[in-house]
Scaffold this motif. Structure first.
Motif, mmCIF file in Angstrom:
data_model
loop_
_atom_site.group_PDB
_atom_site.id
_atom_site.type_symbol
_atom_site.label_atom_id
_atom_site.label_comp_id
_atom_site.label_asym_id
_atom_site.label_seq_id
_atom_site.Cartn_x
_atom_site.Cartn_y
_atom_site.Cartn_z
ATOM 1 N N HIS A 244 21.183 26.493 50.523
ATOM 2 C CA HIS A 244 22.180 26.207 51.053
ATOM 3 C C HIS A 244 23.601 26.985 50.447
ATOM 4 O O HIS A 244 24.362 27.701 51.169
ATOM 5 C CB HIS A 244 22.517 24.887 51.301
ATOM 6 N N LEU A 245 23.500 26.831 49.154
ATOM 7 C CA LEU A 245 24.800 27.572 48.594
ATOM 8 C C LEU A 245 24.569 29.139 48.395
ATOM 9 O O LEU A 245 25.458 29.703 48.638
ATOM 10 C CB LEU A 245 24.688 27.018 47.105
ATOM 11 N N GLU A 246 23.360 29.733 48.608
ATOM 12 C CA GLU A 246 23.457 31.067 48.756
ATOM 13 C C GLU A 246 23.793 31.477 49.956
ATOM 14 O O GLU A 246 24.496 32.511 50.207
ATOM 15 C CB GLU A 246 21.919 31.670 48.652
ATOM 16 N N GLY A 247 23.559 30.406 51.252
ATOM 17 C CA GLY A 247 24.133 30.911 52.460
ATOM 18 C C GLY A 247 25.707 31.119 52.479
ATOM 19 O O GLY A 247 26.263 32.034 53.008
ATOM 20 N N HIS A 248 26.427 30.096 51.665
ATOM 21 C CA HIS A 248 27.730 30.270 51.450
ATOM 22 C C HIS A 248 28.099 31.531 50.698
ATOM 23 O O HIS A 248 29.010 32.195 51.036
ATOM 24 C CB HIS A 248 28.497 28.888 50.889
ATOM 25 N N ALA A 249 27.378 31.861 49.595
ATOM 26 C CA ALA A 249 27.641 32.743 48.863
ATOM 27 C C ALA A 249 27.554 34.464 49.295
ATOM 28 O O ALA A 249 28.361 35.238 48.961
ATOM 29 C CB ALA A 249 26.578 33.023 47.556
ATOM 30 N N LEU A 250 26.831 34.465 50.514
ATOM 31 C CA LEU A 250 26.492 35.726 51.030
ATOM 32 C C LEU A 250 27.399 35.800 52.415
ATOM 33 O O LEU A 250 27.112 36.899 52.802
ATOM 34 C CB LEU A 250 25.114 36.149 51.174
ATOM 35 N N THR A 251 27.860 34.850 52.759
ATOM 36 C CA THR A 251 28.646 35.065 54.183
ATOM 37 C C THR A 251 29.615 36.325 54.118
ATOM 38 O O THR A 251 29.961 36.696 55.016
ATOM 39 C CB THR A 251 29.482 33.583 54.431
ATOM 40 N N ALA A 252 30.317 36.415 53.080
ATOM 41 C CA ALA A 252 31.096 37.346 53.119
ATOM 42 C C ALA A 252 30.687 38.728 53.193
ATOM 43 O O ALA A 252 31.365 39.904 53.679
ATOM 44 C CB ALA A 252 32.021 37.658 51.690
ATOM 45 N N ARG A 253 29.573 38.769 53.037
ATOM 46 C CA ARG A 253 28.858 40.158 53.032
ATOM 47 C C ARG A 253 28.554 40.447 54.644
ATOM 48 O O ARG A 253 28.265 41.697 55.151
ATOM 49 C CB ARG A 253 27.300 40.411 52.301
ATOM 50 N N LEU A 254 28.290 39.167 55.381
ATOM 51 C CA LEU A 254 28.152 39.285 56.704
ATOM 52 C C LEU A 254 29.326 39.459 57.531
ATOM 53 O O LEU A 254 29.659 40.555 58.560
ATOM 54 C CB LEU A 254 27.467 37.623 57.121
ATOM 55 N N THR A 255 30.649 38.801 57.079
ATOM 56 C CA THR A 255 31.911 39.156 57.836
ATOM 57 C C THR A 255 32.780 40.438 57.186
ATOM 58 O O THR A 255 33.274 40.974 58.203
ATOM 59 C CB THR A 255 32.782 38.031 57.692
ATOM 60 N N ASP A 256 32.515 40.724 56.130
ATOM 61 C CA ASP A 256 33.178 41.806 55.370
ATOM 62 C C ASP A 256 32.568 42.872 54.819
ATOM 63 O O ASP A 256 33.213 43.809 54.437
ATOM 64 C CB ASP A 256 34.369 41.057 54.346
ATOM 65 N N ASP A 257 31.222 42.894 55.125
ATOM 66 C CA ASP A 257 30.427 43.996 54.473
ATOM 67 C C ASP A 257 30.740 44.130 52.994
ATOM 68 O O ASP A 257 31.006 45.326 52.335
ATOM 69 C CB ASP A 257 30.839 45.358 55.278
ATOM 70 N N LEU A 258 30.968 43.178 52.153
ATOM 71 C CA LEU A 258 31.156 43.133 50.793
ATOM 72 C C LEU A 258 30.068 43.640 49.840
ATOM 73 O O LEU A 258 28.952 43.326 49.960
ATOM 74 C CB LEU A 258 31.635 41.823 50.245
ATOM 75 N N GLU A 259 30.580 44.352 48.672
ATOM 76 C CA GLU A 259 29.504 44.960 47.791
ATOM 77 C C GLU A 259 29.322 43.964 46.759
ATOM 78 O O GLU A 259 30.468 43.385 46.412
ATOM 79 C CB GLU A 259 30.036 46.454 47.552
ATOM 80 N N PHE A 260 28.401 44.068 46.007
ATOM 81 C CA PHE A 260 28.217 43.355 44.798
ATOM 82 C C PHE A 260 28.992 44.096 43.788
ATOM 83 O O PHE A 260 28.967 45.333 43.550
ATOM 84 C CB PHE A 260 26.720 43.312 44.404
ATOM 85 N N PRO A 261 29.558 43.676 42.631
ATOM 86 C CA PRO A 261 29.539 41.992 42.369
ATOM 87 C C PRO A 261 30.688 41.426 42.787
ATOM 88 O O PRO A 261 31.755 42.241 43.063
ATOM 89 C CB PRO A 261 29.482 42.002 40.689
ATOM 90 N N PHE A 262 30.905 40.081 42.786
ATOM 91 C CA PHE A 262 32.140 39.565 43.330
ATOM 92 C C PHE A 262 32.155 38.357 42.811
ATOM 93 O O PHE A 262 31.111 37.777 42.729
ATOM 94 C CB PHE A 262 32.534 39.875 45.029
ATOM 95 N N LEU A 263 33.365 37.276 42.786
ATOM 96 C CA LEU A 263 33.433 36.167 42.508
ATOM 97 C C LEU A 263 33.520 35.176 43.591
ATOM 98 O O LEU A 263 33.992 35.620 44.587
ATOM 99 C CB LEU A 263 34.909 35.957 41.712
ATOM 100 N N LEU A 264 32.853 33.939 43.476
ATOM 101 C CA LEU A 264 32.805 33.033 44.416
ATOM 102 C C LEU A 264 33.479 31.854 44.084
ATOM 103 O O LEU A 264 32.827 31.217 42.899
ATOM 104 C CB LEU A 264 31.387 32.867 45.151
ATOM 105 N N LEU A 265 34.316 31.266 44.898
ATOM 106 C CA LEU A 265 34.766 29.807 44.576
ATOM 107 C C LEU A 265 34.072 28.864 45.796
ATOM 108 O O LEU A 265 34.561 29.223 46.838
ATOM 109 C CB LEU A 265 36.163 29.642 44.462
ATOM 110 N N LEU A 266 33.219 28.323 45.425
ATOM 111 C CA LEU A 266 32.588 27.378 46.254
ATOM 112 C C LEU A 266 33.197 26.049 46.186
ATOM 113 O O LEU A 266 32.965 25.252 45.213
ATOM 114 C CB LEU A 266 31.036 27.271 46.185
ATOM 115 N N VAL A 267 33.979 25.629 47.340
ATOM 116 C CA VAL A 267 34.605 24.055 47.484
ATOM 117 C C VAL A 267 34.135 23.484 48.603
ATOM 118 O O VAL A 267 34.456 24.121 49.767
ATOM 119 C CB VAL A 267 36.184 24.358 47.222
#
Length: 368
Positions: free
Chosen positions: A125-148
């Motif tokens: 489930h946490l990976e779903g949150h972590a990768l959402t920005a790659r769905l919405t913004d086509d973001l490349e690795f690496p990046f920081l995630l703040l999961l709240v």
């Protein structure tokens, strides 16, 4: 045996996602990675079932998932204009979460995958949150995630699919949990977090001097239990408290949380720059608390100060949803191999498998 899907044509994959880790019953159909289309995203809230109890009751949540999940899946398929022949795989949350609900969704996904002869993908489930920005913004690795969220408050370095490093976490309450407990303390109705935010708009942030825990200590770990205790102490001193005092306490509490997150975010971005000097830093905020407008604003300002990119997915994709699970399924499907039918749901499943459990561990695994 796992199914090796890595030789497939990954230009366009269509995945059915199922999410039942807490109190939302959700199903979605997503296509990608090339075109990144959310074909459907159906979410059924259990607000009415839990309202009388002031919070989520695990047994009630699991029963509610059983009652409606088949209809939610069918609605998602209908809205997407797909049959099971049209999908390439079935992805479902296999943890972490309330285990009763997780079992309902994951076993349903297993049944669909077996009946349709499709690969099964067990999604964290946490990976779903972590990768959402790659769905919405086509973001490349690496990046920081703040999961709240209600259950998690973590800074994670996202280096690739399945490659996560936890940089900091809460040593006690998660942020969403602290918001909900504060709401209960002040007599606010369920759901607590949105009601604290609503009243904070009417309050004086300067009336109460609430603490900013751990800000004088190095690292990125956070603490919110002491902040909650300080608020309780203030409230008891003034009992009985009037409506304006409640609003002022909400405002002071929310500002303290925002300050902690903004300061920690600035430090996290500094660490990112040190490790990846040739990469523009990006901070992604995800999870239900990311819907809080003041927290978003504080994080955006922290990112601006160091010329970092700030990404917050749309509100509907910040809270629990199945589109993020389907997308994580696509990310894993294109890498292959995918999971077999022997995989089991689990209540605990840290993204960083090497990180020690801050709150301890047991036979179910690390708590954080």
């Amino acid at each position: 045996m796992k199914t090796d899907f890595s030789d497939c044509d990954t230009g366009s994959l269509t995945v059915l996602g199922i999410e039942t880790s807490c109190d939302e019953t959700a199903a979605a159909v997503v296509r990608g990675p090339a075109d990144r289309q959310i074909l459907s995203n159906v979410i059924r809230s259990q607000f009415d079932e839990h309202k009388a109890f002031g919070g989520v009751v695990p047994e009630i949540a699991a029963r509610a998932h059983i009652e409606v999940l088949d209809k939610i899946v069918q609605q998602a398929m209908d809205e997407a204009g797909c049959s099971f022949d049209d999908i390439d795989a079935v992805a479902a949350t296999a943890g972490p979460g309330l285990i009763g609900g997780v079992i309902v969704g994951f076993l349903t996904a297993k049944a669909i995958a077996m009946a349709a002869a499709k690969p099964l993908i067990a999604v964290n489930h946490l990976e779903g949150h972590a990768l959402t920005a790659r769905l919405t913004d086509d973001l490349e690795f690496p990046f920081l995630l703040l999961l709240v969220s209600g259950g998690h408050s973590q800074f994670l370095l996202v280096k690739g699919v399945g490659d996560y490093e936890r940089l900091g976490t809460t040593i006690d309450d998660a942020i969403g949990e602290a918001f909900d407990k504060t709401a209960k303390l002040l007599g606010l109705p369920y759901p607590g977090g949105p009601n604290v935010e609503r009243l904070a708009r009417e309050g004086d942030v300067n009336r109460f001097k609430l603490p900013r825990p751990l800000l004088d200590r190095p690292g990125l770990d956070m603490s919110f239990a002491g902040l909650k205790t300080a608020l309780r102490t203030q409230a008891k001193k003034l009992e009985p408290i009037d409506d304006q005092t409640v609003a002022d306490l909400c405002a002071g509490f929310q500002r303290a949380v925002s300050d902690v997150l903004a300061t920690r975010t600035s430090r996290a971005l500094g660490l990112f720059k040190d490790r990846f000097p040739d990469v523009q830093p990006t901070i992604v905020v995800a999870g239900g608390v990311a819907a809080n407008a003041e927290i978003r604003s504080a994080l955006l300002e922290a990112a601006k100060r160091v010329d970092a990119r700030f990404i917050a997915p749309p509100m509907a994709l910040c809270t629990d949803n199945a589109a993020m699970i389907a997308w994580a399924g696509i990310e894993r499907l294109r890498l292959g191999p995918v999971d077999d039918m022997a995989v089991s749901p689990r209540p605990r499943w840290p993204l960083d498998q090497d990180a020690s459990g801050v709150l301890g561990s047991g036979k179910k695994g690390a708590k954080v």
